[in-house]
Design an enzyme around this catalytic site. Structure first.
Site, PDB file in Angstrom:
ATOM      1  N   ALA A  89     -15.231  13.645 -25.579  1.00  0.00           N
ATOM      2  CA  ALA A  89     -13.866  13.185 -25.785  1.00  0.00           C
ATOM      3  C   ALA A  89     -13.006  14.202 -26.516  1.00  0.00           C
ATOM      4  O   ALA A  89     -11.797  14.303 -26.251  1.00  0.00           O
ATOM      5  CB  ALA A  89     -13.877  11.866 -26.560  1.00  0.00           C
ATOM      6  N   THR A  90     -13.591  14.955 -27.439  1.00  0.00           N
ATOM      7  CA  THR A  90     -12.785  15.930 -28.181  1.00  0.00           C
ATOM      8  C   THR A  90     -12.191  16.966 -27.237  1.00  0.00           C
ATOM      9  O   THR A  90     -11.014  17.334 -27.360  1.00  0.00           O
ATOM     10  CB  THR A  90     -13.629  16.611 -29.270  1.00  0.00           C
ATOM     11  OG1 THR A  90     -14.103  15.611 -30.179  1.00  0.00           O
ATOM     12  CG2 THR A  90     -12.812  17.633 -30.037  1.00  0.00           C
TER      13      THR A  90
ATOM     14  N   ASN B 225     -12.413   3.233 -33.751  1.00  0.00           N
ATOM     15  CA  ASN B 225     -13.817   3.537 -33.986  1.00  0.00           C
ATOM     16  C   ASN B 225     -14.332   2.981 -35.303  1.00  0.00           C
ATOM     17  O   ASN B 225     -15.541   2.754 -35.450  1.00  0.00           O
ATOM     18  CB  ASN B 225     -14.047   5.060 -33.951  1.00  0.00           C
ATOM     19  CG  ASN B 225     -13.134   5.809 -34.888  1.00  0.00           C
ATOM     20  OD1 ASN B 225     -11.917   5.715 -34.786  1.00  0.00           O
ATOM     21  ND2 ASN B 225     -13.709   6.576 -35.807  1.00  0.00           N
TER      22      ASN B 225
ATOM     23  N   GLN C  76     -14.196   4.232 -27.365  1.00  0.00           N
ATOM     24  CA  GLN C  76     -14.892   3.019 -27.806  1.00  0.00           C
ATOM     25  C   GLN C  76     -14.686   1.841 -26.843  1.00  0.00           C
ATOM     26  O   GLN C  76     -15.279   0.779 -27.041  1.00  0.00           O
ATOM     27  CB  GLN C  76     -14.419   2.629 -29.206  1.00  0.00           C
ATOM     28  CG  GLN C  76     -14.729   3.658 -30.282  1.00  0.00           C
ATOM     29  CD  GLN C  76     -16.213   3.773 -30.575  1.00  0.00           C
ATOM     30  OE1 GLN C  76     -17.012   2.905 -30.223  1.00  0.00           O
ATOM     31  NE2 GLN C  76     -16.601   4.873 -31.213  1.00  0.00           N
TER      32      GLN C  76
ATOM     33  N   SER D  72     -16.433   9.611 -23.690  1.00  0.00           N
ATOM     34  CA  SER D  72     -17.588  10.365 -24.181  1.00  0.00           C
ATOM     35  C   SER D  72     -18.863   9.611 -23.871  1.00  0.00           C
ATOM     36  O   SER D  72     -18.946   8.401 -24.102  1.00  0.00           O
ATOM     37  CB  SER D  72     -17.455  10.588 -25.694  1.00  0.00           C
ATOM     38  OG  SER D  72     -18.404  11.491 -26.167  1.00  0.00           O
ATOM     39  N   GLY D  73     -19.878  10.316 -23.347  1.00  0.00           N
ATOM     40  CA  GLY D  73     -21.107   9.658 -22.924  1.00  0.00           C
ATOM     41  C   GLY D  73     -21.985   9.163 -24.056  1.00  0.00           C
ATOM     42  O   GLY D  73     -22.649   8.132 -23.938  1.00  0.00           O
ATOM     43  N   HIS D  74     -21.991   9.866 -25.186  1.00  0.00           N
ATOM     44  CA  HIS D  74     -22.977   9.522 -26.213  1.00  0.00           C
ATOM     45  C   HIS D  74     -22.601   8.266 -26.996  1.00  0.00           C
ATOM     46  O   HIS D  74     -23.414   7.773 -27.784  1.00  0.00           O
ATOM     47  CB  HIS D  74     -23.182  10.698 -27.174  1.00  0.00           C
ATOM     48  CG  HIS D  74     -22.090  10.912 -28.176  1.00  0.00           C
ATOM     49  ND1 HIS D  74     -22.200  10.480 -29.484  1.00  0.00           N
ATOM     50  CD2 HIS D  74     -20.883  11.508 -28.083  1.00  0.00           C
ATOM     51  CE1 HIS D  74     -21.105  10.813 -30.146  1.00  0.00           C
ATOM     52  NE2 HIS D  74     -20.292  11.435 -29.314  1.00  0.00           N
TER      53      HIS D  74
ATOM     54  N   THR E  45     -19.958  26.238 -15.479  1.00  0.00           N
ATOM     55  CA  THR E  45     -20.979  25.515 -14.712  1.00  0.00           C
ATOM     56  C   THR E  45     -21.175  24.125 -15.292  1.00  0.00           C
ATOM     57  O   THR E  45     -21.346  23.959 -16.500  1.00  0.00           O
ATOM     58  CB  THR E  45     -22.319  26.281 -14.737  1.00  0.00           C
ATOM     59  OG1 THR E  45     -22.108  27.583 -14.203  1.00  0.00           O
ATOM     60  CG2 THR E  45     -23.375  25.555 -13.932  1.00  0.00           C
TER      61      THR E  45
ATOM     62  N   CYS F 289     -17.607  11.452 -38.280  1.00  0.00           N
ATOM     63  CA  CYS F 289     -16.965  12.758 -38.423  1.00  0.00           C
ATOM     64  C   CYS F 289     -16.315  12.923 -39.787  1.00  0.00           C
ATOM     65  O   CYS F 289     -15.868  14.007 -40.134  1.00  0.00           O
ATOM     66  CB  CYS F 289     -15.915  12.946 -37.330  1.00  0.00           C
ATOM     67  SG  CYS F 289     -16.582  12.739 -35.666  1.00  0.00           S
TER      68      CYS F 289
END
Length: 699
Positions: free
Chosen positions: A80-81, A166, A196, A216-218, A254, A344
């Site tokens: 996301a960042t 968040n 979120q 964001s995946g995580h 890539t 963060c």
């Protein structure tokens, strides 16, 4: 230590899913299989590359289905960042290139993740837009001020909001936001941080005019380092990364194919017929169960997020008088993982989100975020509720929470207790037998905790003292004097009792003149030396006809140490009110003991000491952590929290030649204590690098 040697905690209940999530087994298998078998470059034209391209293309289609975005660009990012940077660069560059575009403001929600305002400030300066950054206010529920947006959005080059916060889980009404934004600024670039919201909110982006939506995946059971973003075709767009032409030239480099395969597996769970995630109703029931458990465990708990306007997977709460660090530490010892806010911003002592909502300072400073995910199970919630009560019991027994009845471990405290807040030190001088306590230099943030200890233990408090007439600690001392009924009558501006002045039947051998009275704390004697910048001198209990000595000296920030030689001995322990170097305690001449600096501590993997009976393990965690998390070892274990290190050094000179091993959760506190012990003659002291978090703990 090889990463493969690090093992998960089998007892862990993970309730910090807003920070990151574990990777689900099916997703991890997809990543592993792609790395091992489908390792081709998606840009290659041979069969291995074509297989990789298939994963890329099908995952992109699944992403579109997951967020309802079929008519926009959809590119894979590192998270996301990066998506936020791409959106900000695109919007600001468009404003710079077109002078006719509005450019007075850059608008963002006051409770946005710090990645947003920091990106705006960075690219605003770098690209030369020089707009004014304006934070959109929120109300006490955390909802954006629509009137403020209406008044400013027409003059703005960009507006940034978020779908779900968040820290609090608060959900913004995107439909109402869109109505206000487009009514006053039909073409303004609008970014919505959707991190979120994925898997928790129904998103149909094609039915909105959102220009940029990063994900964001995580945050939803994928690995770190993979994300994606949707970009409306009509929105300004400038590639952030150029060189290679991947992602149709929108984002070169890539592609992270294993990460994209992880998203593929995630979307199968989200989009499949038999969805693997709990329903909204089930997640709401989990939240209600956790909230009920928190109310039972902490009767004074206050929830900082309004459940009516929040996703069900986030609880943000505070307990008055108990710091977020104390709650986090004891929950961690109970193997419950939570956080004090955004991961963060973990070093920040208060929540800017709750500050923006206008909540009281104590709620911001003591906030805890508890967050779970749609794959959390009923068994995990049940176990978490049991452990919350264990944690609360431990806090009660350490007088951090006052209850009607307390089986208090803090009733064992005796002598000097050091409480820290940032670089400031406050001191409690306790005589357990006499049930008396004197306070020196209380920090405002510790006032509630000190009051708890006094009331919990039913201590008589003769005095609350300060080493300066003005400043935070002097103000807090005056506040505590009002909060605690003092037993010694009138006092001067430092809190020194009038009755104590010039009334001493004996004075310390080290200080034959200049003592300005004395105060009995049970069998201990406290003296004041000097009247402008007073130093307080404490003697330990002595038998009748024995000489008094200055065992401890309590000094303020501005005292000149050279002036202390007139009242201190070489063995006197100096306790400073300001300790930026985390020395804990010093002497007039700390150079008397040479302290080795390297090669003496214990690395992870070299932990045979757990099985040794000839060492002493010093557990420097707080008492409540020690109570709920035993150390399985053969050695003698002594619990010496940071609060009690000063008294331990004074009382245990016979251990100076013993092999001591300090341990704590992360290795930070144990390192501080080991250094202090070595400086004071405990030369065989070591500590466990990395702490219990990385240790195997095998007895």
């Amino acid at each position: 230590m090889n990463p493969l040697e690090l093992q998960p905690d089998s007892q862990e209940i993970y309730l910090d899913c807003n920070a990151t999530t574990p990777v689900l087994p099916d997703i991890a298998r997809s990543v592993s299989h792609t790395m091992e078998a489908i390792f081709g470059n998606p840009s290659s034209s041979h069969i291995t590359g074509l297989k990789a391209r298939y994963i890329l293309d099908t995952t992109r289609q699944q992403a579109r289905e997951a967020i309802g975005s079929f008519n926009s660009k959809l590119i894979f990012t590192s998270g996301a960042t990066e998506g936020i940077q791409t959106a900000v660069v695109s919007a600001i560059r468009a404003a710079v290139q077109n002078p006719d575009r509005p450019r007075q403001y850059l608008l963002y929600g006051a409770t946005e993740h710090k990645a947003v305002p920091q990106a705006l400030a960075h690219w605003n300066e770098l690209l030369g837009l020089n707009a004014e950054l304006l934070a959109i206010p929120v109300d006490q529920k955390g909802l954006l001020d629509l009137d403020f947006i209406a008044a400013h959005v027409a003059q703005a080059a960009m507006i940034c909001t978020m779908a779900v916060n968040n820290e609090t889980g608060v959900v913004q009404d995107l439909s109402r936001l869109e109505q206000v934004i487009r009514q006053h600024a039909p073409t303004i670039p609008w970014m919505v941080d959707c991190v979120q919201a994925l898997g928790k909110q129904n998103l149909e982006l094609d039915n909105t005019s959102i220009d940029y939506a990063p994900f964001s995946g995580h945050k939803l059971y994928g690995p770190k380092g993979i994300g994606f973003m949707a970009i409306r075709d009509s929105a300004p767009f400038t590639p952030l990364i150029i060189g290679g032409g991947q992602e149709s030239g929108y984002r070169s480099g890539t592609e992270n194919l294993p990460g994209i395969a992880a998203l593929n597996a995630l979307f199968e769970v989200m989009n499949g017929e038999h969805k693997g995630f709990a329903s909204h109703a089930t997640l709401t029931a989990y939240r209600e169960q956790l909230a009920a458990a928190l109310k039972k465990a902490f009767p004074g708990v206050v929830f900082n997020n309004d459940f009516a306007v929040s996703v069900p997977t986030t609880l943000n709460f505070s307990v008055q008088g108990v710091s977020s660090r104390d709650i986090m530490d004891v929950l961690d010892a109970c193997h419950i993982r939570v956080s004090s806010g955004s991961a963060c911003s973990s070093k920040v002592t208060r929540s800017f989100v709750l500050d923006a909502m206008g909540l009281p300072s104590w709620r911001s400073e003591s906030a805890i975020r508890m967050s779970f995910g749609p794959a959390t199970t009923q068994a995990e919630i049940d176990e978490a509720c049991k452990r919350l009560q264990q944690a609360a019991d431990a806090l009660q027994q350490s007088c951090l929470i006052v209850a009607d009845t307390n089986d208090d471990n803090d009733s064992l405290l005796d002598g000097v207790v050091q409480l820290r807040y940032d670089d400031s030190c406050s001191y409690l001088l306790i005589d357990r037998a006499a049930k008396e306590m004197v306070v020196i230099d209380p920090h405002p943030a510790l006032a509630g905790r000190i009051e708890n200890i006094a009331r919990c233990q039913h201590y008589q408090v003769p005095a609350v003292l300060s080493t300066a007439a003005e400043g935070e600690c002097a103000d807090a001392a005056a506040l505590l004097r009002d909060m605690l009924p003092l037993t010694s009558g009138d006092s001067d501006l430092f809190g020194w009792p009038t009755a104590a002045i010039a009334q001493c039947d004996a004075i310390p051998q080290e200080c034959q003149s200049g003592v300005d009275g004395c105060l009995n704390i049970g069998a201990r004697r406290l003296f004041r030396f000097g009247s402008r910048l007073p130093v307080y001198l404490l003697s330990e209990p002595v038998a009748e006809r024995q000489a008094l000595h200055v065992d401890f000296a309590f000094i303020g920030k501005d005292i000149a140490r050279e002036s202390l030689c007139r009242c201190l001995g070489e063995r006197t322990l100096i306790c400073a009110g300001y300790d930026p170097d985390s020395q804990l305690v010093t002497r007039l001449d700390d150079r008397a003991v040479a302290v080795p600096q390297t090669g003496i501590d214990i690395a992870i993997g070299d932990e045979d000491f757990w099985r040794r009976e000839d060492v002493i393990i010093i557990d420097v965690r707080e008492r409540q952590e020690h109570m709920v998390d035993d150390l399985p070892c053969c050695a003698q274990v002594i619990n010496v929290p940071l609060t009690q290190v000063v008294q331990f050094i004074h009382d245990n000179s016979e251990l100076q030649q013993r092999e001591l091993i300090c341990v704590c959760r992360s290795g930070n506190r144990s390192g501080v204590v080991a250094n202090a012990l070595r400086r004071h003659g405990f030369t065989k002291t070591r500590h466990l690098l990395g702490g219990l978090a990385l240790a195997s703990k095998q007895a």
